[in-house]
Write an enzyme that holds these catalytic residues in place. Structure first.
Site, PDB file in Angstrom:
ATOM      1  N   ASP A  93      -4.665  -6.090  -7.685  1.00  0.00           N
ATOM      2  CA  ASP A  93      -4.878  -5.458  -6.389  1.00  0.00           C
ATOM      3  C   ASP A  93      -5.197  -3.986  -6.676  1.00  0.00           C
ATOM      4  O   ASP A  93      -5.074  -3.518  -7.820  1.00  0.00           O
ATOM      5  CB  ASP A  93      -3.618  -5.604  -5.529  1.00  0.00           C
ATOM      6  CG  ASP A  93      -3.922  -5.549  -4.028  1.00  0.00           C
ATOM      7  OD1 ASP A  93      -5.042  -5.150  -3.659  1.00  0.00           O
ATOM      8  OD2 ASP A  93      -3.031  -5.902  -3.236  1.00  0.00           O
ATOM      9  N   HIS A 128       0.831  -1.197   0.000  1.00  0.00           N
ATOM     10  CA  HIS A 128       0.000   0.000   0.000  1.00  0.00           C
ATOM     11  C   HIS A 128       0.874   1.259   0.000  1.00  0.00           C
ATOM     12  O   HIS A 128       0.432   2.329  -0.434  1.00  0.00           O
ATOM     13  CB  HIS A 128      -0.903   0.043   1.239  1.00  0.00           C
ATOM     14  CG  HIS A 128      -1.997  -0.977   1.234  1.00  0.00           C
ATOM     15  ND1 HIS A 128      -1.815  -2.256   1.712  1.00  0.00           N
ATOM     16  CD2 HIS A 128      -3.281  -0.900   0.822  1.00  0.00           C
ATOM     17  CE1 HIS A 128      -2.951  -2.928   1.593  1.00  0.00           C
ATOM     18  NE2 HIS A 128      -3.855  -2.132   1.060  1.00  0.00           N
TER      19      HIS A 128
END
Length: 491
Positions: free
Chosen positions: A258, A186
């Site tokens: 993702d 992230h």
């Protein structure tokens, strides 16, 4: 329709997107885009109030496009969306791996699938098939079934079988494996340093098991694996997405990225370029909307895909193939038989959480003689966990033993006062991965120096047991908290 070729490039570009949105009901732009051919929608915790509301939301989506793919990231462990406000009633992957009963894993995944199907969700970004072989991993941890590849493989296959038998498509993630790193994708680009032989024996084993189990989808990871590609992260790498996953491993289902806005790739390539590169590499669907949940982003990505085809950067046949795979998953989702939720599901989840508990002092006696004082040590949670998701022991223990009290600490600062307040009462110390947080490990040592008889409850990945009585839950779900609370209260 493209004026030069007669091909509906815009429609195909829309088909491969799975955007998120803000709100508890579909905004006008999303309804309009679905009617125009948008392929899917990703739900987040921000879209969820309760199951009745989610059912109404998905019905509204389906009114615009009957075969829309409605996706959610429901691992039913520490990462939950459908139960983000209450905590998951299931024990989570690490706990299921600790129990090591694949039949139980399959049964629980089936209940999860029934629950999702009942509210109109057709695609689950789960299970996590990563082997958590780096104990300092900041983003996988208790989301994995464990650190042993064979254990992870058998439970990955069992979870997929159970979920898909309920009529919800499963998605093994994060290919080719996110467990052997201490970096969160992230935030930055993780690097997997293992060689090809080790990757074959460890990281790829659960994905092979997932493919053998008939998994409908695989999610890519935003990380670099030089053993396979020395230049590009996996999501953008044809060597990994096509040559490895498609050609070598033989996966013929949907490849979804993702979150494309995650900084591991968006910081370097930008949303639009990363989206195009991912499809060129072999991805079929683009998940977006964690942070960029608006029409402008969805339109920008659609237009970037169309422009890439017209410029020759993205072959038209590659986009057509991706759109066809999205349509195939949508068709499977509509046709798959569904079953109603089991009213006994809550008790099944709690029973499994009880089975997962590991106590290092088997001669310890419960219930506690007096109401406990609980000190919870709050870590910085990884970004995959919805921030509103409750965890811990103080609340569930107070529910079954109302005289319970305590405090939650985010640093060492309040520890002396908390220890003073605990005097004369049984002390319970609740930690979550103290091996990853020096302040928490120091606080735990300081607490045990003063109160060596204190009970330590580890709700993350167990490291070295601390204290005379150590209870490991293998996760911090609501079911795990309730299981420990009932143990300490003698229930």
């Amino acid at each position: 329709m493209d004026a030069r070729t007669g091909v509906d490039l815009v429609g195909m570009a829309d088909a491969v997107l799975q955007p998120g949105f803000i709100g508890k009901e579909p905004p006008p732009w999303l309804r309009r885009r679905l009617a125009e051919g948008l392929g899917g929608v990703a739900l987040f915790a921000r879209n969820v109030v309760d199951r009745d509301q989610v059912a109404e939301l998905t019905a509204a989506l389906r009114a615009e496009k009957p075969d829309v793919i409605v996706a959610i990231d429901e691992e039913a462990g520490d990462v939950t969306r459908i139960d983000a406000h209450t905590g998951s009633p299931w024990p989570g992957n690490l706990a299921l791996g600790a129990i090591d009963d694949p039949a139980l894993t399959r049964e629980i995944a089936g209940h999860i699938g029934r629950d999702l199907a009942a509210v109109g969700i057709t695609f689950d970004y789960a299970p996590d098939a990563d082997v958590n072989n780096d104990p300092n991993n900041p983003v996988i941890g208790s989301r994995a079934f464990g650190a042993e590849p064979e254990r992870v493989a058998r439970h990955t296959a069992a979870w997929i079988t159970g979920l898909q038998q309920s009529g919800v498509a499963a998605c093994a993630k994060h290919f080719p494996g996110h467990g052997n790193t201490s970096v969160d994708s992230h935030l930055d680009v993780p690097l997997i340093k293992a060689g090809r032989v080790e990757l074959e024996a460890v990281e790829l084993l659960p994905f092979r098991a997932a493919i053998a189990a008939g998994v409908q989808a695989v999610m890519s990871a935003h990380l670099r694996v030089p053993a396979f590609d020395t230049e590009l992260p996996a999501t953008l790498s044809r060597k990994i997405m096509t040559e490895l996953l498609r050609d070598e491993l033989g996966f013929d289902g949907l490849i979804v990225t993702d979150g494309i806005e995650m900084r591991a790739i968006s910081d370097r390539y930008g949303l639009a370029q990363a989206t195009v590169m991912a499809i060129v590499a072999g991805a079929d669907a683009i998940c977006v909307g964690g942070e960029h949940a608006d029409e402008e982003t969805a339109v920008m990505l659609r237009d970037a895909i169309v422009a890439a085809v017209r410029s020759g950067e993205l072959p038209e046949e590659r986009l057509a193939d991706a759109a066809a795979r999205v349509a195939r998953l949508a068709t499977w989702s509509v046709a798959a038989p569904k079953s109603a939720p089991d009213p006994r599901a809550g008790e099944i989840g709690l029973s499994a959480a009880r089975r997962a508990l590991r106590i290092t002092a088997p001669d310890a006696t419960f219930p506690l003689a007096d109401p406990a004082y609980v000190i919870e040590f709050q870590p910085q949670l990884n970004l995959a966990i919805a921030p509103e998701t409750p965890w811990g022991l103080l609340a569930p223990l107070a529910e079954v033993a109302p005289a319970t009290s305590g405090v939650r600490l985010t640093s060492e600062a309040g520890l002396p006062d908390a220890l003073q307040a605990s005097l004369g009462r049984p002390l319970v110390l609740v930690v979550r991965d103290p091996h990853r947080y020096p302040w928490m490990a120091d606080s735990l040592r300081a607490s045990l120096a003063v109160r060596p008889e204190a009970i330590v409850v580890e709700m993350g990945v167990p490291a070295d047991p601390r204290g005379e009585v150590h209870i490991a839950t293998f996760g911090a779900t609501a079911a795990a908290g309730r299981a420990v609370a009932e143990l300490l209260a003698g229930r």
